[in-house]
Structure formats: structure tokens, C-alpha cells
Design an enzyme around this catalytic site. Structure first.
Site, PDB file in Angstrom:
ATOM      1  N   SER A 170       4.515   3.990   9.619  1.00  0.00           N
ATOM      2  CA  SER A 170       5.577   3.667   8.655  1.00  0.00           C
ATOM      3  C   SER A 170       6.563   2.656   9.254  1.00  0.00           C
ATOM      4  CB  SER A 170       6.250   4.960   8.199  1.00  0.00           C
ATOM      5  OG  SER A 170       6.942   4.745   7.004  1.00  0.00           O
ATOM      6  N   ASP A 272      -0.163   5.629  -1.650  1.00  0.00           N
ATOM      7  CA  ASP A 272       1.061   5.213  -0.941  1.00  0.00           C
ATOM      8  C   ASP A 272       1.647   4.019  -1.688  1.00  0.00           C
ATOM      9  OD1 ASP A 272       3.007   4.404   0.819  1.00  0.00           O
ATOM     10  OD2 ASP A 272       1.648   4.095   2.525  1.00  0.00           O
ATOM     11  N   HIS A 302       1.423   8.788   1.596  1.00  0.00           N
ATOM     12  CA  HIS A 302       2.191   8.285   2.732  1.00  0.00           C
ATOM     13  C   HIS A 302       2.541   9.449   3.666  1.00  0.00           C
ATOM     14  CE1 HIS A 302       4.450   5.182   4.803  1.00  0.00           C
ATOM     15  NE2 HIS A 302       5.325   6.123   5.091  1.00  0.00           N
TER      16      HIS A 302
END
Ligand SMILES: *[C@@H]1O[C@H](CO)[C@@H](O)[C@H](O)[C@H]1NC(C)=O
Length: 332
Positions: A170, A272, A302
Site C-alpha cells: 500500500s 481493490d 486491498h
């Protein structure tokens, strides 16, 4: 979490409950005035102390006390004779949350160290909004310089600094890219970065992508409200999402990727909202003539990599082993 979410896969209820609580905690800690309720977060962000386990040993190494810069070193104890690649890891959390000793990310680094196997260095970089861009990147880069120049006590002799990978999930995946750009402009004496690993890396733009529009409020962990909040907390005040740190190959892009810019592998999830931004990033790397490996798990949301019980985690490990092996062979 929303009611009619097209949930990515049949998740066990314990995992769903965990994600529900995590989302609630993060959303409560993020204040509408752009600050973070750190005392509240501290209650829920459990930490792990360094220790020696059967298959991995961890220690904390201080780099600079004035800015609380340190890293956690993960040494697999079962592969002591073979040379091991070194993974410099940046944890996720929107540049805003968590640290190198947070349970969630500690566990990821341990799994990487044991399963790849590799020596893992998890950087405890400064967080936004208290320390905005470029503080975190400077911290990441300074840790690499530190590893390059100091003769670390306790650093395993089988750690192969000729085979360093910059990795992150991320926001940490965004950092891996930008720190690699910084590293590419620097002469190291021992460290050689030969790969970048972006696990659902955090990129964006002013213009919304198709996956952002289609999946907003319909999937787990992230929504546009949340990602916009993170960027606002991270960017210099008044900046927008076309800043080149967000929109790497966008209209204001200044990324000149040097000759030595290493190969990249990017992991994406079909559920995501960031997926199309990650694709655009990969296309930008390709256009710049760089080696890119795109891996998409259609059912993944995600943050899937936090959950080793999901099959995508094992797939990711196999894919990473392959990538590390190939890049290592190419740099013999
Ligand atoms: C933001 O809100 C919190 C809690 O209401 C408050 O303590 C803090 O001073 C505010 N900060 C700013 C910069 O407005």
C-alpha cells in the site's frame, strides 16, 4: 464497511469481524480536521517486542534518535549457511498509521523472512500528518545509507547486500518506488538494489480511475473518502493528487528513471479500488523501458496480504520467490 458490498470472496467470519473492527478503528482515529487521534490509536495498535523464535530472530536497530528512526531486523534462523537476499520493507497504513513493530506488519515481515527466506529490514519511518512528504522517503533512504556504511553488530554474515529488494504494501509500495528512485541517484559501496516489490501500492491522480468509481464504498478497507484523506494528510498543504509522488507518470511527472532502475513486480487485487492506478503505474514503467511483472488476483481485496489463511498469500510467496530468483540470477 457497507451493506451490499460485492464481497471479494467467501471470507471466514473471524476475518470479516477483524476487518470490520480495523476499519472502525482507523476511521475513528482519522479526524475530520485532518489530524489523527494518536492516543486512541495507541490502544488498538498492538506492538510486538523483538524476540528469538524457533525460525526467526528479531532485533531493533536505532539509526537516528532525534527523529525516532529505527528498523526491525528479521533474521531467519533455519537458513544460516546460504547467502540470503535482503528485503528492505515499508509497511502500509496510508503513510499515517502503524509502525515497524505493529503486530499486523511484524507478522508479514516474519512470514516473508521465513518463507522466502530473506533477511528483512522493516523501516520505522515518520508518519503523516505530523511529518508530511518527504519525511518518510528521507527516512527510508537514510536507512539504506546506514546499512551501506555501518558495520552493524548482529547483522548476519549471510545477508547478501548485492541483492537488495525494496518492498512495501500500500503506502509502503509507493515508498518502495520513490526510495528506489532516490537510491538510483546515489553511489553505494555495498548495497545494490536489484528489485522493487509493490504489494497493492498506493498511487493516485486527480482524475478518478474506472476501478475507483466502480468499487467505491463497495469493497473492503478502502474508499475514495479514505484515500483522499490519506493523500491530504501526506502531501504538502494545498497540493493535489497530480503531485508526482501520487501520480508518478502523470502530467507533472518528473520521474527520470535512471539506467539502473531495477525490475519491478506489482501485486494487484480485483476488488481493490487502487487497481487501475497500479496498472497505470506499470504501464508508465513499461513505457520508460523498465522490466515490470504484473500479478493480479481477481478475488483479492486491498490488504489481502495481511491474512496468511487466504490462498493469495501462498501464491504471492511463490511469485516473489520466483521474482527474487530471476533478479538474483540476472545480477550474478
Ligand atoms: C482537530 O480536532 C481535535 C479534536 O477535536 C483537536 O484536539 C485538535 O486541536 C484539532 N486540530 C486542528 C489543527 O484543528
Amino acid at each position: 464497511m457497507t451493506g451490499n458490498a460485492p464481497i471479494s470472496q467467501d471470507l471466514p467470519w473471524t476475518l470479516r469481524l477483524f476487518i470490520f473492527i480495523l476499519t472502525f478503528v482507523l476511521n475513528t482515529a482519522r479526524r475530520s480536521n485532518g489530524t489523527v487521534n494518536r492516543p486512541f490509536m495507541k490502544v488498538f495498535d498492538s506492538k510486538t517486542s523483538p524476540l528469538k523464535e524457533a525460525d526467526v530472530q528479531t532485533t531493533d536497530v536505532i539509526v537516528d534518535t532525534t527523529r525516532d528512526l529505527w528498523f526491525r531486523l528479521f533474521i531467519p534462523t533455519t537458513a544460516t549457511t546460504t547467502k540470503l537476499p535482503v528485503i528492505i520493507y515499508f509497511h502500509g497504513g496510508g503513510f499515517v498509521f502503524f509502525s515497524a513493530n505493529s503486530n499486523l506488519f511484524e507478522a508479514i515481515c516474519k512470514r516473508l523472512a521465513v518463507n522466502l527466506p530473506a533477511v528483512v529490514i522493516s523501516v520505522n519511518y515518520r508518519l503523516s500528518p505530523e511529518h508530511r512528504y518527504p519525511s518518510a522517503f528521507e527516512d527510508g533512504f537514510d536507512v539504506i545509507k546506514f546499512i551501506d556504511t555501518s558495520n552493524l553488530k548482529g547483522f548476519p554474515s549471510n545477508a547478501d547486500l548485492n541483492r537488495c529488494f525494496l518492498a512495501g504494501d500500500s503506502a509502503g509500495g509507493n515508498m518502495a518506488h520513490h526510495v528506489a528512485v532516490m537510491a538510483g541517484e546515489h553511489e553505494f559501496s555495498k548495497v545494490k538494489v536489484i528489485g522493487i516489490v509493490g504489494i497493492q501500492p498506493f498511487f493516485g491522480a486527480v482524475e478518478r480511475t474506472e476501478s475507483e468509481i466502480r468499487l467505491d464504498k463497495k469493497t473492503l478497507i478502502l474508499s475514495l473518502e479514505i484515500t483522499d484523506w490519506y493523500w491530504k494528510a501526506f502531501l504538502p498543504v494545498g497540493e493535489n493528487r497530480d503531485h508526482p509522488v501520487v501520480n508518478v507518470f502523470g502530467p507533472r511527472s518528473e520521474a527520470v528513471l535512471g539506467f539502473n532502475f531495477p525490475a519491478t513486480i506489482v501485486f494487484m487485487g480485483g476488488f481493490d479500488i487502487l487497481k487501475d492506478g497500479q496498472k497505470r503505474y506499470c504501464e508508465g514503467l513499461k513505457k520508460a523501458g523498465k522490466e515490470v511483472h504484473m500479478v493480479e488476483y481477481p478475488n483479492a481485496f486491498h490488504g489481502f496480504y495481511c491474512f496468511p489463511q487466504l490462498k493469495e498469500w501462498s501464491l504471492l510467496i511463490d511469485e516473489l520467490k520466483d521474482f527474487i530468483g530471476k533478479q538474483s540470477a540476472a545480477h550474478q
